[in-house]
Design a protein around this motif. Structure first.
Motif, mmCIF file in Angstrom:
data_model
loop_
_atom_site.group_PDB
_atom_site.id
_atom_site.type_symbol
_atom_site.label_atom_id
_atom_site.label_comp_id
_atom_site.label_asym_id
_atom_site.label_seq_id
_atom_site.Cartn_x
_atom_site.Cartn_y
_atom_site.Cartn_z
ATOM 1 N N GLU A 51 48.069 2.226 -0.997
ATOM 2 C CA GLU A 51 49.051 1.709 -1.948
ATOM 3 C C GLU A 51 50.320 2.572 -1.886
ATOM 4 O O GLU A 51 50.264 3.797 -1.819
ATOM 5 N N GLY A 52 51.472 1.906 -1.888
ATOM 6 C CA GLY A 52 52.743 2.629 -1.840
ATOM 7 C C GLY A 52 53.281 2.834 -0.435
ATOM 8 O O GLY A 52 54.438 3.262 -0.268
ATOM 9 N N VAL A 139 54.091 14.411 5.177
ATOM 10 C CA VAL A 139 53.182 15.435 4.661
ATOM 11 C C VAL A 139 54.024 16.562 4.068
ATOM 12 O O VAL A 139 55.172 16.769 4.467
ATOM 13 N N THR A 140 53.451 17.279 3.118
ATOM 14 C CA THR A 140 54.152 18.379 2.457
ATOM 15 C C THR A 140 53.395 19.674 2.701
ATOM 16 O O THR A 140 52.168 19.719 2.555
ATOM 17 N N ARG A 183 44.547 15.669 -1.147
ATOM 18 C CA ARG A 183 44.656 14.293 -0.650
ATOM 19 C C ARG A 183 44.355 13.308 -1.775
ATOM 20 O O ARG A 183 43.454 13.533 -2.577
ATOM 21 N N GLU A 184 45.113 12.219 -1.793
ATOM 22 C CA GLU A 184 44.877 11.168 -2.779
ATOM 23 C C GLU A 184 44.457 9.893 -2.065
ATOM 24 O O GLU A 184 45.156 9.404 -1.178
ATOM 25 N N ALA A 210 46.297 12.587 6.433
ATOM 26 C CA ALA A 210 46.656 11.250 5.952
ATOM 27 C C ALA A 210 48.056 11.329 5.351
ATOM 28 O O ALA A 210 48.547 12.409 5.011
ATOM 29 N N GLN A 211 48.707 10.181 5.228
ATOM 30 C CA GLN A 211 50.042 10.147 4.648
ATOM 31 C C GLN A 211 50.018 10.705 3.223
ATOM 32 O O GLN A 211 49.075 10.481 2.473
ATOM 33 N N ASN A 212 51.040 11.475 2.917
ATOM 34 C CA ASN A 212 51.234 12.100 1.604
ATOM 35 C C ASN A 212 50.302 13.273 1.330
ATOM 36 O O ASN A 212 50.227 13.748 0.195
#
Length: 252
Positions: A51-52, A139-140, A183-184, A210-212
């Protein structure tokens, strides 16, 4: 008193050196790496849409007119039209012209490409070509790295090692054995600890990000201890000097 002051300085320097020591074993990445075989599942890793996420979808075919309804563009002004992107909504869906709502959450871009190709081929276009890209993969990396920040990933695949490399590598004060990955997924946030000194990282399910994802590198004990000593250096020196002076008086 000069001798006493010199002694206090030496004691303080000794204390500082003691709190700043980091062993070689704590600093070296991927120890005993020889002979590591990468798990096949890790080799074939592909991120799944969440999502997003924002997708860029392009449909083409020999018959350009047949493909045109599936490609929308922003604006009609001067210059090259910009393709419309698709935001994955809270239901995990995107809304594609003609086809309507398509479930994409939990699938890879490869799986979505196959799904859309089959739908188009069966009812609309002969031999369609579908290209899908995830365009907001990022990624941060925070904490004890040389250049903390958020980094975009263009090829939809990045390992934790590559992400740390983009951030300029860990500083000498970074704790290499307990790097935190946050991770979310599916509305739930979880964190895991990754040991960069252990060769097992190459077969970890968290080797690819993973993304984010957020990576946090905590300061090591030497950094924490030296910070504590630094902030109280004046008090420590004064206390040591006073103690030595008292001992000198009592032992006269």
């Amino acid at each position: 008193m000069k001798n006493n002051y010199n002694i206090s300085v030496l004691l303080f320097l000794g204390l500082l050196i003691n709190t700043s020591c980091v062993s070689k074993k704590e600093m070296i990445y991927f120890q005993d790496i020889d002979g590591v075989e990468i798990n096949e599942t890790i080799k074939k890793y592909e991120p799944k849409i969440q999502e997003g996420d924002i997708l860029n979808i392009n449909v083409s075919a020999i018959d350009a007119m047949a493909a045109a309804p599936f490609n929308l563009y922003e604006g009609t002004g001067i210059g090259t039209p910009k393709p419309i992107t698709y935001l994955v909504n809270s239901d995990g869906e995107i809304n594609i012209p003609v086809l309507g709502k398509i479930k994409v959450e939990g699938f890879t871009t490869k799986q979505i490409t196959t799904n859309l190709t089959n739908k188009l081929k069966s009812d609309y276009i002969k031999n369609p070509i579908v290209n899908i890209r995830l365009i907001n993969f990022k990624v941060t990396v925070l904490g004890e790295v040389k250049a903390p920040g958020t980094y975009p990933v263009l090829n939809e695949r990045v390992s934790i090692i590559e992400a740390i490399g983009m951030a300029g590598d860990l500083t000498i004060q970074g704790e290499r054995s307990t790097v935190m990955l946050i991770r979310e997924q599916e509305g739930k946030r979880k964190s895991v600890t990754i040991d960069l000194t252990n060769k097992k990282i190459f077969n970890s399910p968290y080797y690819y990000l993973a993304q984010n994802d957020v990576i946090y590198v905590a300061p090591n004990k030497a950094k924490i201890n030296s910070s504590a000593v630094g902030s109280n250096a004046g008090i420590i020196i004064s206390s040591i000097s006073a103690l030595i002076s008292l001992i000198a008086i009592l032992t006269r």
